[in-house]
Design a protein around this motif. Structure first.
Motif, PDB file in Angstrom:
ATOM      1  N   VAL A 390       0.647   2.903   1.649  1.00  0.00           N
ATOM      2  CA  VAL A 390       0.830   1.780   1.999  1.00  0.00           C
ATOM      3  C   VAL A 390       1.544   0.943   1.245  1.00  0.00           C
ATOM      4  O   VAL A 390       2.464   0.137   1.384  1.00  0.00           O
ATOM      5  CB  VAL A 390      -0.963   0.281   2.083  1.00  0.00           C
ATOM      6  CG1 VAL A 390      -0.180  -1.675   2.312  1.00  0.00           C
ATOM      7  CG2 VAL A 390      -1.408   0.800   3.506  1.00  0.00           C
ATOM      8  N   SER A 391       1.141   1.063  -0.024  1.00  0.00           N
ATOM      9  CA  SER A 391       1.567   0.965  -1.522  1.00  0.00           C
ATOM     10  C   SER A 391       3.590   1.070  -0.719  1.00  0.00           C
ATOM     11  O   SER A 391       4.765   0.326  -1.151  1.00  0.00           O
ATOM     12  CB  SER A 391       1.181   1.139  -2.433  1.00  0.00           C
ATOM     13  OG  SER A 391       0.137   1.262  -2.758  1.00  0.00           O
ATOM     14  N   ASP A 392       3.781   1.983  -0.578  1.00  0.00           N
ATOM     15  CA  ASP A 392       5.062   2.813  -0.185  1.00  0.00           C
ATOM     16  C   ASP A 392       5.769   1.811   0.101  1.00  0.00           C
ATOM     17  O   ASP A 392       7.167   1.249   0.584  1.00  0.00           O
ATOM     18  CB  ASP A 392       5.271   4.342  -0.057  1.00  0.00           C
ATOM     19  CG  ASP A 392       4.557   5.204  -0.429  1.00  0.00           C
ATOM     20  OD1 ASP A 392       4.786   5.493  -1.911  1.00  0.00           O
ATOM     21  OD2 ASP A 392       4.127   6.052  -0.292  1.00  0.00           O
ATOM     22  N   TRP A 393       4.925   1.918   1.293  1.00  0.00           N
ATOM     23  CA  TRP A 393       5.881  -0.015   2.802  1.00  0.00           C
ATOM     24  C   TRP A 393       5.827  -0.791   1.923  1.00  0.00           C
ATOM     25  O   TRP A 393       7.663  -1.555   2.247  1.00  0.00           O
ATOM     26  CB  TRP A 393       4.585   0.026   3.275  1.00  0.00           C
ATOM     27  CG  TRP A 393       4.723   0.607   4.056  1.00  0.00           C
ATOM     28  CD1 TRP A 393       4.411   2.271   5.525  1.00  0.00           C
ATOM     29  CD2 TRP A 393       5.621   1.185   5.694  1.00  0.00           C
ATOM     30  NE1 TRP A 393       4.453   3.265   5.936  1.00  0.00           N
ATOM     31  CE2 TRP A 393       5.285   2.582   6.629  1.00  0.00           C
ATOM     32  CE3 TRP A 393       7.077   0.934   6.051  1.00  0.00           C
ATOM     33  CZ2 TRP A 393       6.537   2.767   7.340  1.00  0.00           C
ATOM     34  CZ3 TRP A 393       7.550   1.636   6.536  1.00  0.00           C
ATOM     35  CH2 TRP A 393       7.650   2.402   7.741  1.00  0.00           C
ATOM     36  N   ILE A 394       5.013  -0.927   0.926  1.00  0.00           N
ATOM     37  CA  ILE A 394       5.181  -2.504   0.155  1.00  0.00           C
ATOM     38  C   ILE A 394       6.305  -2.059  -1.425  1.00  0.00           C
ATOM     39  O   ILE A 394       7.322  -3.339  -1.472  1.00  0.00           O
ATOM     40  CB  ILE A 394       4.579  -2.827  -0.598  1.00  0.00           C
ATOM     41  CG1 ILE A 394       3.030  -2.980   0.171  1.00  0.00           C
ATOM     42  CG2 ILE A 394       4.147  -4.075  -1.913  1.00  0.00           C
ATOM     43  CD1 ILE A 394       1.732  -3.385  -0.618  1.00  0.00           C
ATOM     44  N   ASN A 395       7.097  -1.258  -1.502  1.00  0.00           N
ATOM     45  CA  ASN A 395       7.876  -1.331  -2.094  1.00  0.00           C
ATOM     46  C   ASN A 395       9.475  -1.070  -1.497  1.00  0.00           C
ATOM     47  O   ASN A 395      10.287  -0.693  -2.566  1.00  0.00           O
ATOM     48  CB  ASN A 395       7.771   0.672  -3.211  1.00  0.00           C
ATOM     49  CG  ASN A 395       6.017   0.463  -3.766  1.00  0.00           C
ATOM     50  OD1 ASN A 395       6.419  -0.752  -4.314  1.00  0.00           O
ATOM     51  ND2 ASN A 395       6.604   1.627  -4.087  1.00  0.00           N
ATOM     52  N   LEU A 396       9.288  -1.398  -0.250  1.00  0.00           N
ATOM     53  CA  LEU A 396      10.580  -1.039   0.673  1.00  0.00           C
ATOM     54  C   LEU A 396      11.027  -2.094   0.572  1.00  0.00           C
ATOM     55  O   LEU A 396      11.794  -2.456   1.321  1.00  0.00           O
ATOM     56  CB  LEU A 396      10.390  -0.358   2.263  1.00  0.00           C
ATOM     57  CG  LEU A 396      10.308   0.747   1.983  1.00  0.00           C
ATOM     58  CD1 LEU A 396       9.716   1.725   3.447  1.00  0.00           C
ATOM     59  CD2 LEU A 396      11.051   1.623   1.385  1.00  0.00           C
ATOM     60  N   LYS A 397      11.041  -3.840  -0.098  1.00  0.00           N
ATOM     61  CA  LYS A 397      11.510  -5.030  -0.010  1.00  0.00           C
ATOM     62  C   LYS A 397      12.469  -5.022  -0.466  1.00  0.00           C
ATOM     63  O   LYS A 397      13.177  -6.305  -0.006  1.00  0.00           O
ATOM     64  CB  LYS A 397       9.647  -6.341  -1.216  1.00  0.00           C
ATOM     65  CG  LYS A 397       8.899  -6.556  -0.024  1.00  0.00           C
ATOM     66  CD  LYS A 397       7.603  -7.042  -0.740  1.00  0.00           C
ATOM     67  CE  LYS A 397       7.488  -7.069  -1.725  1.00  0.00           C
ATOM     68  NZ  LYS A 397       6.611  -7.949  -2.868  1.00  0.00           N
ATOM     69  N   LYS A 398      13.295  -4.302  -0.843  1.00  0.00           N
ATOM     70  CA  LYS A 398      14.534  -4.432  -1.269  1.00  0.00           C
ATOM     71  C   LYS A 398      15.603  -4.116  -0.513  1.00  0.00           C
ATOM     72  O   LYS A 398      16.717  -5.072  -0.490  1.00  0.00           O
ATOM     73  CB  LYS A 398      14.861  -3.316  -2.668  1.00  0.00           C
ATOM     74  CG  LYS A 398      13.946  -3.541  -3.761  1.00  0.00           C
ATOM     75  CD  LYS A 398      14.329  -2.413  -5.016  1.00  0.00           C
ATOM     76  CE  LYS A 398      13.447  -2.677  -6.569  1.00  0.00           C
ATOM     77  NZ  LYS A 398      13.528  -1.461  -6.833  1.00  0.00           N
TER      78      LYS A 398
END
Length: 884
Positions: A390-398
């Motif tokens: 999940v954290s990796d998905w959130i880090n894709l906000k760029k």
């Protein structure tokens, strides 16, 4: 034009048939003279014009047919009536007789006429004449070269092996623990290999293409030939004098019928032979390595399910399978189909290979994209897996760059469920190439001859009309399916650090979308903000569903586990005021890989189950075929004195035993049923399934509010006291009891502020009714802090909530008492699921009996359980819901 000339030669060749007819002597009229001058045996011919020159009368005398020459026709008629025809018992008429000094000279002069046992009658056209030989040579040459090509292509010089093919993804949806997530060298994530599916490469080949054209031309040419021979028959009978004299090449109608029979039987055998392959076109493609293939032939095993508990039905299916296997094995041997002999039970699909701009080779099968991987020397499923936890998905906000998006779309393809628009021609070809139309066509030609043309017209009109009607229904249904799956629209996507308007077809996994009210075009995980979504078109849920941003964690992201933060393709985002200001979501799946695409794919590609009726129909057809064969043989036996006419009567017996119009009854009924369903708004992708639907007697639905009235009413609650059920309560008397706390906490509700600044509970209708019964208040944390539920005396903080899981049939939450700090775990679910997760000693004695009683009365029955917990347990529902 070349095809036309080819068959013109074929038809003209038949005209040479009568040139080879040879009369011969009737030995029953042998002269007994033994003198030096003997009268030669009478020579019987079909027509006086066929008499040898030495036996023709000298002018001005004329031959009469009784063996003499006369001065005029009157004398001829008188003599013929008095003496009769010496060839009457044989056939034809007698040539004038001559005397020779030696009987041996008679044999020398007329030996070829004496060699046979009968004179050559008009209907006994020689099957070795030029026309027949041309016909034989053409059919044998084209057919023989085709079979030799198959032998060369599949057995003698095959190139490329059948390679195992992948058909399923191993992605985060199927991973259970974080340890199963392994680093990948790139973002291209493929599926696993199954030994059931196979892929075989083929490419274009000029000689084979020429053979293919000749085969198709021959099949069409048979129809033209039958029409010409039918016209010749009616010309010889002078029924229609307007028919061109160029078609009058037969002596009489019997000869024309005989030629038609020979052509019909050869044509039927030819067409049945080339009807067996699933596709004639792939027979005439060169087998090759997958790396150079223009086409990929995909083999998929069939798994037919029979909806019947009758053992006799399954035995009948086994008999059908054995008969089918024997027939298919024979044809597979003829066509040298090695792959079919290895995998006899399955379906073959031809897929066109597309060369991409970057040089990669791809094709689509069952709406999924495959790409050739040179390292593995095979085509593999394609999917972009840009993150797992999940954290990796959130880090894709760029967001992505334009270059990254362009590279990714080459792999996954456009965000489309590409159902091609149907064409009238393709629909007609698919319908009229079905096997039974071949039988109907050839049977109709037998009616057109022999003065039964009116029956031939009726049969043809009926089955053509039936085929056109079902084609029309199929065309409309396919066109409607195409329009349903065709979506247009655009999204605001974060590309190169800026929001850009991008067409929905260009979305790729990893794109960051600014979510606004309107349709959703792909599966996404909400990483910022909250939404109100209408999922009725996908799930049937009539109430809007609230979506909140996913919470950071090291857990593997799954659309089922994190359903509350997942936005599915095919749903619609509703306008909910201030909630729409800053909502960002990351694309997880596109096209047919999305849940909507998988749903449509399962509908369009799932095999049709068999019912008892389907199996019994095949047995009936087999029995009718046996009766038809027996009737055909018996008819020929009793009409053996006139075999030409007997053949036609025998074919009419076949048509009576196995009526050519039998399938038209089903075709017409299916077409009418499909039209009526369409008027009701029901689209059928395969009209034949309407027959299966007609066998359904019981349907089960589980959507309250879909078939019943909107909303639910609270009935009662049965608290447990000292291990037994207490008094049934229609209202909660103690709003602070453990039951009230469980009802207030065990839900997935959200509270949203509407445009008019009023608040509304959003979520499952059961949860809403249960929560409002408690009269507690829900306070949303907005993603910054946990949600809370409270009344005037008690406040519980919902530190962790687990959404409802359809497999476990439960949902739960951890709640912390804000005053005491104590943690409690609450679990809600079906009566059976809760019972299996509780301590046996805590289950009331009449638990099953009472829950079943309420269920039978039409109530929605839920059970609640709880136990003390600690904050360290807030990890996974499956490891927590025990010892309640």
């Amino acid at each position: 034009m070349s095809r036309l000339m080819l068959f013109v030669f074929l038809f003209i060749g038949i005209a040479f048939a009568q040139d080879d007819e040879k009369p011969f002597v009737d030995h029953s009229f042998q002269c007994p003279l033994t003198t030096e001058w003997v009268l030669c045996d009478v020579v019987c011919v079909a027509d006086l014009s066929e008499c040898p020159d030495i036996l023709k009368c000298e002018a001005p005398l004329i031959a009469c047919g009784d063996g003499g020459c006369y001065a005029n026709q009157t004398e001829c008629d008188t003599a013929f009536n008095e003496t009769g025809n010496p060839c009457e018992d044989v056939c034809g008429v007698a040539c004038p007789q001559v005397y020779n000094n030696f009987s041996a000279i008679c044999t020398e002069l007329f030996g070829e006429f004496y060699a046979g046992d009968n004179c050559t009658a008009p209907y006994e056209i020689s099957t070795t004449s030029e026309g027949f030989l041309f016909f034989y040579y053409w059919v044998s040459l084209v057919g023989g070269l085709s079979l030799l090509w198959c032998l060369f292509n599949q057995r003698l010089m095959p190139r490329g092996e059948a390679v195992e093919m992948e058909d399923e993804f191993i992605d985060s949806e199927k991973l259970e623990t974080e340890e199963q997530v392994k680093p990948k060298e790139n973002f291209l994530f493929r599926g696993h290999v199954t030994k059931s599916l196979k892929q075989i490469g083929y490419k274009r080949n000029i000689p084979a293409l020429i053979l293919y054209v000749l085969v198709i031309a021959t099949i069409v040419g048979f129809q033209v030939l039958f029409g010409v021979l039918t016209a010749m028959f009616y010309k010889t009978e002078e029924v229609y004098p307007d028919i061109s004299d160029g078609l009058n090449i037969f002596v009489d109608s019997t000869q024309a019928l005989y030629v038609f029979e020979v052509a019909w039987m050869i044509g039927a055998a030819w067409c049945v032979l080339f009807k067996w392959p699933k596709s004639i076109s792939y027979l005439f493609r060169r087998r090759c390595e997958l790396s150079e293939a223009d086409y990929v032939l995909v083999f998929q095993p069939t798994a037919t399910e029979i909806f019947s508990n009758d053992p006799a039905v399954h035995k009948m299916q086994q008999v059908i399978a054995i008969v089918t296997r024997i027939i298919n094995t024979f044809f597979a041997f003829v066509f040298s189909d090695v792959e079919f002999l290895r995998n006899p039970d399955g379906k073959y699909t031809s897929c066109d290979v597309t060369l991409q701009p970057d040089g990669s080779r791809t094709f689509y099968y069952n709406f999924r994209k495959f790409i050739y991987v040179s390292d593995n020397q095979r085509y593999e499923l394609v999917k972009l897996s840009v993150a797992e936890v999940v954290s990796d998905w959130i880090n894709l906000k760029k967001g992505l760059t334009t270059k990254e998006a362009g590279e990714r779309i080459l792999y996954v393809g456009p965000n489309l469920m590409d159902i091609p628009a149907p064409t009238v021609f393709s629909v007609l070809v698919d319908e009229f190439l079905k096997p039974f139309y071949l039988y109907q066509n050839f049977m109709s030609w037998t009616w057109f001859n022999f003065f039964y043309w009116h029956m031939g017209i009726v049969n043809t009109v009926v089955y053509v009309t039936g085929g056109l009607s079902i084609s029309y229904v199929n065309y409309r249904n396919q066109k409607l399916l195409h329009s349903i799956t065709k979506v247009s629209g655009s999204c605001q996507v974060l590309r190169d650090g800026q929001l850009k308007k991008v067409d929905h077809s260009q979305l790729v996994p990893g794109d960051v979308v600014h979510v606004t009210p309107g349709p959703v075009y792909c599966d996404m995980v909400l990483v910022e903000g909250s939404l109100l979504v209408d999922e009725s078109s996908l799930t049937g849920e009539s109430m809007p569903v609230a979506k909140t941003q996913v919470e950071p964690s090291s857990a593997i992201y799954k659309s089922t586990t994190h359903k509350k933060s997942t936005i599915f393709a095919g749903t619609e985002v509703l306008n909910s005021g201030t909630l729409m200001d800053n909502n960002l979501a990351v694309v997880t799946k596109t096209g047919s890989i999305a849940d909507k695409g998988e749903f449509l794919r399962s509908i369009l590609t799932s095999p049709v189950p068999l019912f008892k009726f389907d199996v019994e129909v095949k047995i009936v057809i087999m029995i009718l075929c046996a009766v038809a064969i027996i009737g055909f043989c018996i008819t020929l036996r009793f009409l053996d004195t006139d075999p030409v006419s007997g053949w036609f009567y025998a074919m009419y017996v076949v048509g009576t035993a196995l009526p050519p119009l039998l399938p038209t009854v089903f075709v017409a009924s299916v077409g009418i049923g499909s039209s009526r369903l369409r008027q009701k708004g029901v689209v059928c992708s395969n009209p034949q399934r309407i027959l299966n639907a007609g066998k359904v007697r019981v349907s089960c639905f589980d959507k309250t509010g879909t078939l019943t009235k909107q909303g639910l009413d609270f009935h009662s609650v049965l608290p447990v006291s000292q291990g037994e059920f207490a008094k049934e309560l229609s209202t909660l008397e103690d709003l602070n009891s453990q039951v009230a706390q469980a009802m207030a906490c065990s839900h997935s509700l959200s509270k949203v502020t509407m445009a008019d600044q009023t608040t509304q509970l959003i979520g499952n209708s059961v949860d809403i009714k249960m929560f409002t019964t408690t009269t507690w208040n829900l306070e949303m944390g907005g993603g910054v802090s946990p949600d809370k539920v409270s009344n005037s005396k008690l406040t519980l903080v919902l530190t962790k909530r687990f959404d409802f899981d359809h497999h476990r049939m439960t949902m739960g939450c951890f709640a912390k008492n804000q005053e005491t700090g104590k943690h409690t775990f609450f679990l809600k679910g079906s009566a059976e699921a809760i019972k299996s997760r509780c301590v046996p000693s805590s289950i009331p004695s009449k638990y099953d009996e009472i829950s079943e009683q309420f269920s039978r009365s039409g109530c929605y029955v839920l059970a609640l359980a709880s136990r003390p917990a600690t904050s360290e347990e807030e990890t996974k529902l499956s490891s927590t819901e025990k010892d309640l």
